[in-house]
Design a protein around this motif. Sequence first.
Motif, mmCIF file in Angstrom:
data_model
loop_
_atom_site.group_PDB
_atom_site.id
_atom_site.type_symbol
_atom_site.label_atom_id
_atom_site.label_comp_id
_atom_site.label_asym_id
_atom_site.label_seq_id
_atom_site.Cartn_x
_atom_site.Cartn_y
_atom_site.Cartn_z
ATOM 1 N N LEU A 83 0.832 -1.415 -0.050
ATOM 2 C CA LEU A 83 -0.085 0.072 0.030
ATOM 3 C C LEU A 83 0.752 1.329 -0.131
ATOM 4 N N PHE A 84 1.953 1.351 0.453
ATOM 5 C CA PHE A 84 2.885 2.277 0.502
ATOM 6 C C PHE A 84 3.907 2.528 -0.736
ATOM 7 N N THR A 85 4.161 1.390 -1.449
ATOM 8 C CA THR A 85 5.094 1.470 -2.355
ATOM 9 C C THR A 85 4.446 1.603 -3.691
ATOM 10 N N GLY A 86 3.103 1.551 -3.857
ATOM 11 C CA GLY A 86 2.435 1.855 -5.123
ATOM 12 C C GLY A 86 2.276 0.587 -5.997
ATOM 13 N N GLN A 87 2.897 -0.574 -5.584
ATOM 14 C CA GLN A 87 2.685 -1.647 -6.324
ATOM 15 C C GLN A 87 1.195 -2.052 -6.310
ATOM 16 N N GLY A 88 0.867 -2.873 -7.295
ATOM 17 C CA GLY A 88 -0.322 -3.398 -7.351
ATOM 18 C C GLY A 88 -0.706 -4.420 -6.407
ATOM 19 N N TYR A 89 -1.939 -4.458 -5.549
ATOM 20 C CA TYR A 89 -2.359 -5.271 -4.563
ATOM 21 C C TYR A 89 -3.750 -6.017 -4.728
ATOM 22 N N SER A 90 -3.876 -6.844 -4.059
ATOM 23 C CA SER A 90 -5.320 -7.652 -4.106
ATOM 24 C C SER A 90 -5.683 -7.994 -2.618
ATOM 25 N N PHE A 91 -6.437 -9.087 -2.330
ATOM 26 C CA PHE A 91 -6.823 -9.627 -1.207
ATOM 27 C C PHE A 91 -5.740 -9.939 -0.152
ATOM 28 N N GLU A 92 -4.469 -10.308 -0.838
ATOM 29 C CA GLU A 92 -3.503 -10.738 0.111
ATOM 30 C C GLU A 92 -3.075 -9.900 1.299
ATOM 31 N N ILE A 93 -3.168 -8.573 0.803
ATOM 32 C CA ILE A 93 -2.951 -7.413 1.890
ATOM 33 C C ILE A 93 -3.426 -7.589 3.235
ATOM 34 N N ASP A 94 -4.687 -8.132 3.521
ATOM 35 C CA ASP A 94 -5.398 -8.367 4.746
ATOM 36 C C ASP A 94 -4.636 -9.508 5.488
ATOM 37 N N TRP A 95 -4.143 -10.409 4.634
ATOM 38 C CA TRP A 95 -3.353 -11.574 5.208
ATOM 39 C C TRP A 95 -2.259 -11.157 5.946
ATOM 40 N N TRP A 96 -1.495 -10.194 5.221
ATOM 41 C CA TRP A 96 -0.303 -9.730 5.960
ATOM 42 C C TRP A 96 -0.718 -9.186 7.450
ATOM 43 N N SER A 97 -1.692 -8.229 7.386
ATOM 44 C CA SER A 97 -2.315 -7.729 8.783
ATOM 45 C C SER A 97 -2.709 -8.877 9.837
#
Length: 488
Positions: free
Chosen positions: A313-327
């Motif tokens: 979310l900070f680096t400007g890369q594309g992201y999808s649902f997997e960002i919630d699993w990091w959290s």
Amino acid sequence: MIMDNFEFAPAPPQRCPEAYGPRANNNQKRCFQLAQAFFKDGVRRARERNERQLDLERRLEDPAVGPRREQLWKLGGMSEAKYLRFLRTKEELSNYIPIKTIGKGYFGEVKLVRKKQDGKVYALKRLAKTEMVSHEQLPRVRAERDALAESDSEWVVKLYTTFQDSTSLYLLMEYLPGGDLMALLIKYQIFSEDITRFYAAEMIMAIEAIHNLGFIHRDIKPDNILIDREGHVKLADFGLSKGFSKSHDHSYYRELLQKPAPPNNKPANRNSVNLDEIALTVSNRAQINEWRRSRRLMAYSAVGTPDYIAPELFTGQGYSFEIDWWSLGAIIYECLVGWPPFASDNSYDTYRKIVNWRQTFFFPDDVYLHPNAAHLIRSLICDASSRLGSRGGAAEIKAHPFFAGVDFNSLRRIEAPFRPHLESDEDTSCFPVDELPQGEGFSNGPTNTNGTNGHQATASNFQEEEVTPEMCLPFIGYTFKRFEKTFM
């Protein structure tokens, strides 16, 4: 008919967008997007009504119904008629009796209220329209409303109705009296592996429920994991969630890393403890827990708490649902270790640590973790491409050895580790209400969409003002009323 004697004027030239001012063009775009949402709700409501009728007809075909067939048909018709009257009834603030403020954020507040009509207790979230518009928060408001309206999951806080007046937006939600997961972490400081497994399993179910609706939450943190009266969790606060709709498009994290660091590396948005002066060890848990209490204050700011946010979310890369699993991985780490993996005394340093996670992520030497627990955390706090859940979703995480023996389908039938002791339906003992200003009625002061416990939202002015197109057009179709229970 002979048309030779008729003369037709040439069609007027089609005017390009440049012929109008930016205000007209912006209003046109808003009208287009919000009209789509408005008619989508109408179609959804018609489909749901048709499905209820088909379901009732299927039930009436059961021979066991027997002589009750006519009575059930009549009751179904009465319920539908009652719901249609409910849709035509104007919802307004005067229908509710305020009891106590249970949360504040940067653009709003949440009060415990009692509805005059049925005497039931609810959580009423109030947002200021002027703040939403001036701070470009409209996509956040729409995303939260849509996510809660579309969800009917037992793992997500239930939204009963939304309404508005000339100055404010309101979301009437179920009241979850158990507080949030952060309050439990403050109270118990650290969880055992079994207790962590229980809450992690329930969080997986909640995140999966939102993903199945097509939404990314993007703000999974202990403050947004609410506890119901039985001790089970529900996911809340969808102000940062992202659906795949134009009306949900925003750049909340744009240029966060370009902001200057706090002068002299002094704490920003923390009022009590300098974490950089504390060695993150087991022996210093008392000081760390005091820092955790002060971390709640960050939720009153527009930036929020970044400790659990994925680096994409900070680096400007594309992201999808997997960002919630990091959290999820960051929360499991905090439950077992005692503090978030990238804890810093100011948000700027936290952002930097998260982006450079390969150099900053580690397990403390004096904290023992079972190999399965450590492997699970490392499988979640890692590159997005190899992150657990990035290919097979929640099923991948459920299959991890850390959750061996967990029956995910019966979690809500298991007795929770901590069940709140409640004196009444108005009990607010699990919320930090003593830290919030209390007053009679609904406040005219500050209010935010970004809250610490999902019931939270603050700081704005609710004074009456002229209703302009900018205050009307963005909120077309915002009103929502749920069929179940709201009108019973």
